[in-house]
Design a protein around this motif. Structure first.
Motif, PDB file in Angstrom:
ATOM      1  N   ILE A 181     -15.322 -18.449 -24.636  1.00 37.73           N
ATOM      2  CA  ILE A 181     -16.014 -18.181 -23.377  1.00 37.73           C
ATOM      3  C   ILE A 181     -16.970 -19.334 -23.058  1.00 37.73           C
ATOM      4  N   SER A 182     -16.947 -19.784 -21.816  1.00 43.51           N
ATOM      5  CA  SER A 182     -17.915 -20.762 -21.304  1.00 43.51           C
ATOM      6  C   SER A 182     -17.819 -22.126 -21.973  1.00 43.51           C
ATOM      7  N   ARG A 190     -17.128 -26.033 -21.919  1.00 44.78           N
ATOM      8  CA  ARG A 190     -17.373 -26.978 -20.838  1.00 44.78           C
ATOM      9  C   ARG A 190     -16.714 -28.322 -21.123  1.00 44.78           C
ATOM     10  N   GLY A 229     -14.406 -25.376 -18.508  1.00 44.77           N
ATOM     11  CA  GLY A 229     -15.001 -25.236 -17.186  1.00 44.77           C
ATOM     12  C   GLY A 229     -15.734 -26.497 -16.777  1.00 44.77           C
ATOM     13  N   SER A 286     -16.431 -23.732  -9.651  1.00 38.00           N
ATOM     14  CA  SER A 286     -16.600 -22.382 -10.188  1.00 38.00           C
ATOM     15  C   SER A 286     -17.635 -21.556  -9.436  1.00 38.00           C
ATOM     16  N   GLU A 296     -20.684 -21.641  -9.891  1.00 44.02           N
ATOM     17  CA  GLU A 296     -21.804 -21.353 -10.783  1.00 44.02           C
ATOM     18  C   GLU A 296     -23.039 -22.125 -10.314  1.00 44.02           C
TER      19      GLU A 296
END
Length: 512
Positions: free
Chosen positions: A45-46, A48, A165, A248, A250
């Motif tokens: 998860i998450s 980068r 990401g 994204s 974000e």
């Protein structure tokens, strides 16, 4: 390190099975040796782009053997293979490691065994600053196991899919940090900011103060709204800036990155001072700025939190909001009775990101420290213990895998005199522990200096971080350790390890 409760499990596996079971074996059947099956990885998860990635250990069925893992191919979403040179430099996968453990059962003599640590095997690691841009990547993993000299292999294609990401902004910098916007004329907008760490596909937004300003979504230039009248002369406003990923959506918000002085007439703006880190040390966790790492702690010593250095010494440096400020203390002679045993522990400060301060800032570390009750060794007159300062640029929570560089000799120190620090008394380095008394011993390394007697006094030390400005992960740590082997027993005035205090550690950026 293997957990003590698992030692006997490992030993029994070696003695009776001839191999060590991993922690994730399903439906083990040692009578039917075969190739590994069922390899599965959990999603990360998450993760980068360009950043460090470490997966959880996978699940699999190795039928009783300890498998060996290899990354055999990595492809992007278009099927293009990652070059071998990039794979070799930035990618790795963990395998079992041998460790020596000592076990004592009842009153029997200690025995040493070689055991395999399989806790983390199969974990995939991607190093920081890798060149992989945002997108999906697919991994082929080969597992090899051996039964009585017979080798079994399985290759699992696309067994792990990793999505990286977009990198999010880590810093925003307006130069200068304070800017004067006038209500009339053309001087009504800021300079264009520098954004650090972000995938370039982003936009700017204002999170507040929309009645006063607008911001250019592409450039980040902030403009004073026409007709706005300041509430004071000048009115000082620090709007919150949002950096929004267009990939994204974000959002990363940044406060206090620019101080805007709104006025009808030009005003003089002072240079900025930015407090980057000033932990309170209230509890041992990163929320309060530090963690402790034990290297050798056979006596169960621990770092206490007591009243901080006197405010009169710290002066205006300590923020008003640090009302619960504590100091750290490690007392190596605790408990007071009995022999003192070797000790080494580290107080590791929170890491700071200095990327945004490479343009137009000086950065300095400051801390206050003290040593008390250090009595020299009766064998040679040297100190039984020391406090040293270190710095790292690759500490990510694993002490042993980080590179630590000692900076003790690069400190500028000043010893308290009459309850104050006298300008002009600064010297390079750090004072030798104790009272500097030779007591008929030779001066060890010429390090004792009666003019630098800091016994039971506070020392203010600073470190110029010029060589680390612009780096994204800078960690300062303090090492307290003993120099003797075996044990010593205090007998005045010799053989007492003493205690060490650290207070008001802070890192500050000063606009040039």
């Amino acid at each position: 390190m293997i957990k003590p409760l698992r030692f006997l499990t490992f030993i029994l596996a070696i003695i009776f099975l001839g191999c060590v079971e991993d922690s994730f074996v399903e439906n083990v059947n040692l009578n039917v040796p075969q190739a590994p099956t069922g390899l599965k990885y959990a999603n990360v998860i998450s993760a980068r782009e360009f950043g460090i990635v470490i997966t959880a250990p996978p699940t699999y069925n190795s039928y009783g053997a300890v498998p060996y893992f290899e990354i055999v191919a990595i492809r992007d979403k278009d099927g293009t293979a990652i070059s071998q040179s990039i794979a070799d430099q930035y990618f790795s996968i963990l395998n079992a490691t041998e460790e020596i453990v000592t076990v004592q059962v009842d009153n029997s003599p200690n025995k040493q065994y070689t055991v395999l640590n399989t806790d983390d095997i199969g974990r995939i690691r991607i190093n920081n600053n890798n060149p992989l841009p945002e997108g999906s990547y697919f991994f082929d993993i080969k597992m090899t196991s051996t039964f009585d000299g017979q080798v079994f292999e399985s290759t699992f294609e696309d067994v792990f899919e990793l999505y990286l990401g977009p990198a999010l902004a880590s810093g925003v910098l307006y130069i200068p940090g304070g800017q004067n916007l006038l209500t009339s004329g053309t001087n009504n907008q800021t300079t264009e900011p520098i954004v650090f760490g972000a995938n370039p596909d982003f936009r700017f937004e204002l999170a507040d103060n929309l009645d006063k300003f607008t911001i250019d979504a592409n450039t980040g230039v902030i403009k004073l709204n026409s007709g706005y009248s300041p509430s004071s002369e000048p009115e000082i406003v620090s709007p919150t800036i949002n950096i929004v990923s267009n990939i994204s959506q974000e959002i990363v918000s940044f406060s206090n990155v620019v101080a805007i002085y709104i006025s009808n007439n030009p005003v003089t703006i002072p240079k900025q001072t930015i407090q980057l880190s000033y932990p309170t040390f209230e509890f041992e966790n990163t929320a309060y700025g530090f963690r402790i790492h034990d290297v050798e702690n056979s006596t169960g010593l621990f770092w206490q939190r007591l009243a901080p250095a006197p405010g009169a010494l710290v002066g205006d440096d300590r923020p008003v909001e640090n009302v619960n400020q504590k100091r750290l203390e490690v007392n190596i002679v605790r408990p007071s009775a009995g022999n003192q045993l070797p000790h080494e522990s580290w107080a590791i400060m929170n890491s700071v990101d200095l990327t945004a301060y490479q343009y137009g800032f000086d950065v300095e570390t400051e801390f206050f420290s003290s040593n008390q009750f250090v009595e020299y060794l009766s064998s040679d007159g040297s100190s039984p213990s020391f406090l040293k300062a270190y710095i790292s640029t690759d500490y990510l929570g694993d002490f042993n895998s980080a590179t630590w560089t000692e900076i003790t000799d690069q400190l500028e120190s000043n010893i308290e005199s009459g309850g104050a620090f006298i300008d002009g008394n600064e010297f390079m380095g750090y004072p030798y522990p104790g009272d500097q008394n030779l007591r008929n011993f030779p001066n060890p390394g010429g390090l004792k200096d009666p003019a630098k007697n800091a016994d039971a006094k506070w020392i203010r030390s600073t470190f110029n971080m010029v060589d680390y400005v612009g780096m994204g992960n800078v960690t300062v740590a303090f090492r307290v350790y003993t120099t003797f082997s075996g044990s010593i027993s205090y007998s005045f005035p010799f053989d007492r390890s003493g205690r060490y205090l650290i207070s008001d550690f802070n890192i500050t950026a000063y606009e040039q």
